[in-house]
Design an enzyme around this catalytic site. Structure first.
Site, PDB file in Angstrom:
ATOM      1  N   GLU A 275       0.833  -1.201   0.000  1.00  0.00           N
ATOM      2  CA  GLU A 275       0.000   0.000   0.000  1.00  0.00           C
ATOM      3  C   GLU A 275       0.869   1.253   0.000  1.00  0.00           C
ATOM      4  OE1 GLU A 275      -2.350   0.879   3.485  1.00  0.00           O
ATOM      5  OE2 GLU A 275      -3.185   2.655   2.543  1.00  0.00           O
TER       6      GLU A 275
ATOM      7  N   ASP B 223      11.115  11.938  16.939  1.00  0.00           N
ATOM      8  CA  ASP B 223      10.640  13.278  16.634  1.00  0.00           C
ATOM      9  C   ASP B 223      11.165  14.250  17.685  1.00  0.00           C
ATOM     10  OD1 ASP B 223       9.085  15.568  16.319  1.00  0.00           O
ATOM     11  OD2 ASP B 223       7.393  14.400  15.569  1.00  0.00           O
TER      12      ASP B 223
ATOM     13  N   ASP C  89      10.277   6.043  14.613  1.00  0.00           N
ATOM     14  CA  ASP C  89      10.147   7.466  14.305  1.00  0.00           C
ATOM     15  C   ASP C  89      10.623   8.248  15.516  1.00  0.00           C
ATOM     16  OD1 ASP C  89       7.308   9.517  13.186  1.00  0.00           O
ATOM     17  OD2 ASP C  89       9.325  10.045  13.830  1.00  0.00           O
TER      18      ASP C  89
END
Lengths: 403, 512
Positions: free
Chosen positions: A46, A113, A111
């Protein structure tokens, strides 16, 4: 060459150029196809696109590299996210019997951040970063990269600059792609040391025995702490930040220090706890947990800063400068530079062999820009992985006895 | 006697071999014919065992002394295996072989009943894992090793040299591992995916994707493996269910079994109208659990309750037997004393009360909330009075409230201890014991309406209530009261029970 030339209003003009001449489609396909070892791996992947005016489309999928190229050049997405490999082609998910369309595999991702560190950095906040707090990313990458390789045994890690305020890690090993939700969450928890939200003052608590993983991580933190925290962040320089540090120390230690008595054994790890709270990587477990989670694609453009999400070569980690990462306007500008004599002569040679010309021209195109070194590094990464695919394909053909 | 058993052995060789061992992974389904009555009886017994496990798991720390003792006595009472190295010649009653056979068969029957939905599967797997954990723990070390090898958990052990080299790391990775552990025990090298709980909590040494586990801890691995296998098996079983359901003899029984897991949900109103509105105030002090007492008090004081409180309390009142008319009258008279006028009540609030009784909208008859639901969902915010006071109230406030309700100081501190350990239902049970002057509540609290019924029983008003309760409820009660003093009654109870069970199952078959 200055990236301050970037203006998001120019994206509609820059993106077509980027996707037509610079985006490294063949490397991208080579990556996501994983050597063709598993059938339909690329076809069932996807993608999601954010188009102009914030239109968001999910469940995009493509049969071939050419189809991917054509679609992206048609849609000119502002942002590209990569999702999971599903049981069926995502763009046909509505035709599948409900309950049978399922996310099967995906890289293990992380991730980091910078906004998650706002409570411990004084130089910037929110979406801003600077070279002083960028050290936090360097520390995070060192710690996580070591742990994922040495503790978990993963080998194919792709670290990517997100384009603004953080980094992503894509763990591409086959074993990683096949991990269950429970396994991903266990890995993320293993790697988590800083716990607690706004109400929690003391976010790191260490107890005996100190696990080897924590020791290794501390070794990294201690390497950077003097320069980073004491000098650059200057955490002991102002009353306000000193108070914050003192708030993390156990009361009896404070009493002991003030009264000049010898150090007690209670709260013996408070120094390490403070260092970890200021420097240890903070990851979002939810990003890593979900097999179907969508994460920004490498080589995607960051619409706010214009920077390309480039893969990072860890050999040059210490000198990595997020502000030197090329922006889309920069590399488009570089394309327009007058060609050198050498390039002109190659052009004429090629007209004779039209077939590969387009491909080669494109390769030369990105090579003329600052994007070159990042694509080269990506190539090296893929080459290393490819050796493991060859092994897999051989195994398969042996089993099927096709020699 | 011996001759006939030998003949049996010839017929089902591999199965016989299986029953020589005290514990199995249930990899192979039973391959024999059994009678329908054995089918039913085995299944019902195992269900009772699993429900006991569920209740014990809420009330006690798993594998603590109390937990194992109670589980052992229940297993014994239900004729399931409980002795890993039992000697058949000594015991009277069913042989160990027969018990293991029953264990094997009953497990597979319940798979059929519990594979159909995600909820059922989750429940079944949880109880079976807990049962397995208990049984594995009871094995001798040698039997544990034997089990591992027989079931293909061929994890390699590391060499003595490697152990020495890793010694420091191993000791520093786990509180439970000392230098002596490293010297004395074998360490297994297990892929990290098979030991997620240990990885998640960083309680183990991890290197190159493998964790190093001492023999003493291998149970975690085994449990994970068991869970995974069972989960996969249930998914497969679900696919073959249509074939099973087409057998008319089995379908009603299987349906009954899977509904029984939900347990008493107090949705079917019994004793409707037996309680008058005037009694509610006094009942709230005597027989309501703390959460409902609190809600009732807030309602009386403020003449209002917000939605969460109305739902929790309103459904509880329905469960104790208030009729719709009574409920409407009750809420209306209270709200009118506050800021709500009669018109507004009829327009806004009456609708939602009728809704609760299934007389509006999609006409679902809502069921009163269980303790789990009250504790886990919809936490109260400012201005709310619903929820579980043991879970949701600040300990100081809870203490004040208990003092106000005249609970003794020592009782209050016992309750607060339980709250600290997050044993909210046990805290409420303790509140029950203190307010009813009892040592041991003899039931495992999991529903506010259950609290009410048990309280009414103790206070003497409950003979009618007792007779109308469902079988699962009754069996739970019986097993709890089956202590040393109840032994002579137990036998009589058991046969009465069996007759009633069969009776009820018979009626099921007739209805079907």
């Amino acid at each position: 060459m200055s990236s301050s030339n970037y203006d998001s209003a120019c994206l509609p003009d820059l993106l077509p150029l980027y996707y037509r001449r610079l985006f490294p489609f063949s490397q991208y396909y080579r990556w996501l196809n994983y050597g063709g070892v598993q059938k339909n791996y690329f076809q069932n992947r996807e993608f999601s696109f954010t188009l102009k005016d914030d239109i968001y489309v999910r469940y995009q999928s493509f049969s071939t590299q050419t189809e991917l190229e054509k679609e992206m050049q048609k849609m000119n997405p502002y942002k590209i996210d990569i999702g999971a490999i599903y049981s069926h082609r995502p763009n046909q998910h509505n035709t599948v019997k409900s309950g049978t369309f399922q996310a099967l595999e995906k890289e293990l991702v992380f991730d980091i951040d910078m906004t998650d560190y706002d409570d411990v950095r004084s130089c910037c906040s929110a979406a801003d970063i600077c070279c002083k707090c960028w050290t936090l990313m360097t520390i995070a990458i060192h710690i996580l990269d070591r742990a994922l390789r040495e503790d978990f045994g993963f080998q194919h890690l792709l670290w990517v600059y997100s384009g603004r305020r953080g980094v992503h890690c894509w763990v591409c090993d086959e074993a990683a792609r096949k991990l269950s939700v429970a396994a991903r969450s266990a890995v993320a928890e293993y790697l988590s040391l800083v716990k607690g939200g706004e109400e929690t003052l003391k976010k790191v608590v260490l107890t005996d025995p100190i696990h080897p993983f924590i020791r290794e991580s501390l070794a990294v933190v201690e390497r950077y702490f003097p320069r980073y925290a004491l000098q650059e962040q200057d955490i002991l320089g102002r009353k306000e930040s000193v108070d914050k540090v003192l708030a993390l120390m156990p009361e009896d230690i404070l009493f002991t220090i003030c009264s000049g008595a010898k150090k007690k054994t209670l709260g013996q790890y408070f120094e390490k706890e403070i260092m970890l709270q200021y420097c240890y990587p903070r990851l979002d477990v939810n990003v890593s947990k979900g097999v179907n989670h969508l994460l920004k694609s490498p080589f995607s453009v960051h619409p706010k800063t214009g920077r390309i999400s480039v893969p990072m070569d860890l050999k040059e980690l210490e000198t990595f400068d997020p502000f030197a990462v090329p922006t889309i306007s920069q590399i488009c500008e570089e394309l327009d530079r007058p060609r050198t004599e050498e390039e002109k002569s190659e052009d004429t040679k090629e007209k004779e062999n039209e077939k590969d010309a387009a491909e080669r021209r494109k390769i030369r195109d990105y090579k003329r820009t600052s994007l070159a070194k990042y694509v080269k590094y990506f190539d090296q990464f893929l080459e290393k992985m490819a050796r493991s695919w060859k092994g897999e394909l051989l195994k398969k053909s042996d089993l099927q006895k096709d020699f | 006697m011996q001759f006939s058993s030998r003949r049996k052995k010839y017929n089902t060789n591999s199965q016989t071999e299986l029953y020589l061992h005290p514990l199995q992974f249930y990899g192979q389904p039973p391959l024999e014919n059994i009678s329908l009555s054995e089918f039913e009886a085995f299944a019902v017994d195992r269900l009772k065992l699993l429900k006991t496990i569920e209740n014990l798991g809420v009330s006690y720390v798993k594998l603590s002394e109390q937990y194992t003792k109670k589980l052992e006595s229940e297993s014994k009472a239900l004729n399931f295996l409980y002795r890993p190295d039992a000697d058949d010649r000594k015991s009277s009653g069913p042989t160990e072989y027969e018990k293991r056979r029953k264990d094997h068969i009953s497990h597979f029957i319940l798979r059929l009943a519990y594979c159909q939905t995600e909820d059922l599967r989750r429940w079944f797997i949880q109880q079976e894992v807990d049962l397995f954990r208990y049984r594995f723990n009871e094995l001798h070390p040698k039997q544990k090793l034997e089990f591992l090898h027989r079931n293909n958990l061929q994890y390699d052990t590391i060499s003595v040299e490697e152990k020495k080299a890793l010694q420091d790391k191993l000791v520093n990775s786990s509180y439970a591992v000392s230098g002596i552990t490293v010297e004395d025990q074998d360490f297994y090298k297990v892929p990290f995916q098979d030991a997620l709980d240990l990885v998640r909590t960083r309680k183990v040494y991890l290197k190159a994707g493998y964790v190093f586990i001492p023999h003493q801890d291998i149970v975690t691995i085994v449990l994970n493996d068991f869970r995974t296998r069972l989960s996969k098996a249930l998914a497969l079983t679900a696919r073959s269910l249509p074939a099973v359901h087409s057998d008319e003899r089995l379908q009603p029984l299987l349906n009954h079994l899977s509904h029984a897991y939900v347990g008493q949900d107090y949705s079917i109103q019994k004793n409707v109208g037996k309680i008058s509105l005037e009694q509610i105030d006094s009942l709230s002090g005597k027989s309501f659990p703390l959460c409902m007492r609190q809600l009732h008090q807030s309602l009386r004081e403020n003449h209002h309750l917000r939605h969460g409180g109305r739902m929790q309390y309103g459904l509880f009142l329905k469960g104790i037997g208030l009729s719709l008319e009574q409920a409407l009258q009750f809420w209306r008279s209270e709200f009118i004393r506050g800021k709500v006028d009669a018109d507004k009540f009829d327009k806004a609030y009456a609708y939602s009360i009728r809704h609760m009784f299934g007389k509006e909208g999609k006409r679902t008859d809502y069921t009163p909330y269980s303790c789990m639901k009250v504790i886990l969902s919809n936490p109260p915010s400012q201005g709310d009075h619903h929820g579980c006071p043991f879970r949701h109230s600040e300990p100081e406030l809870l203490k004040q409230k208990l003092q106000f309700y005249k609970v003794s100081p020592s009782g209050i501190s016992q309750i607060l201890e339980l709250v600290k350990g997050m044993h909210y239902q046990l805290a409420c049970q303790k509140y029950f014991e203190l307010t009813h002057n009892m040592e041991d509540a003899s039931f495992s609290l999991n529903h506010p309406n259950q609290y009410f019924i048990e309280s009414q029983k103790v206070l003497g008003g409950g003979k009618d209530l007792k007779r109308e309760m469902d079988i699962p409820q009754r069996s739970q009660e019986n097993s709890a009261t089956r202590g040393p003093s109840a032994a002579p009654e137990a036998a009589a109870n058991a046969s009465q029970e069996l007759a009633e069970v069969t009776e009820e199952l018979d009626s099921f078959f007739q209805d079907a």
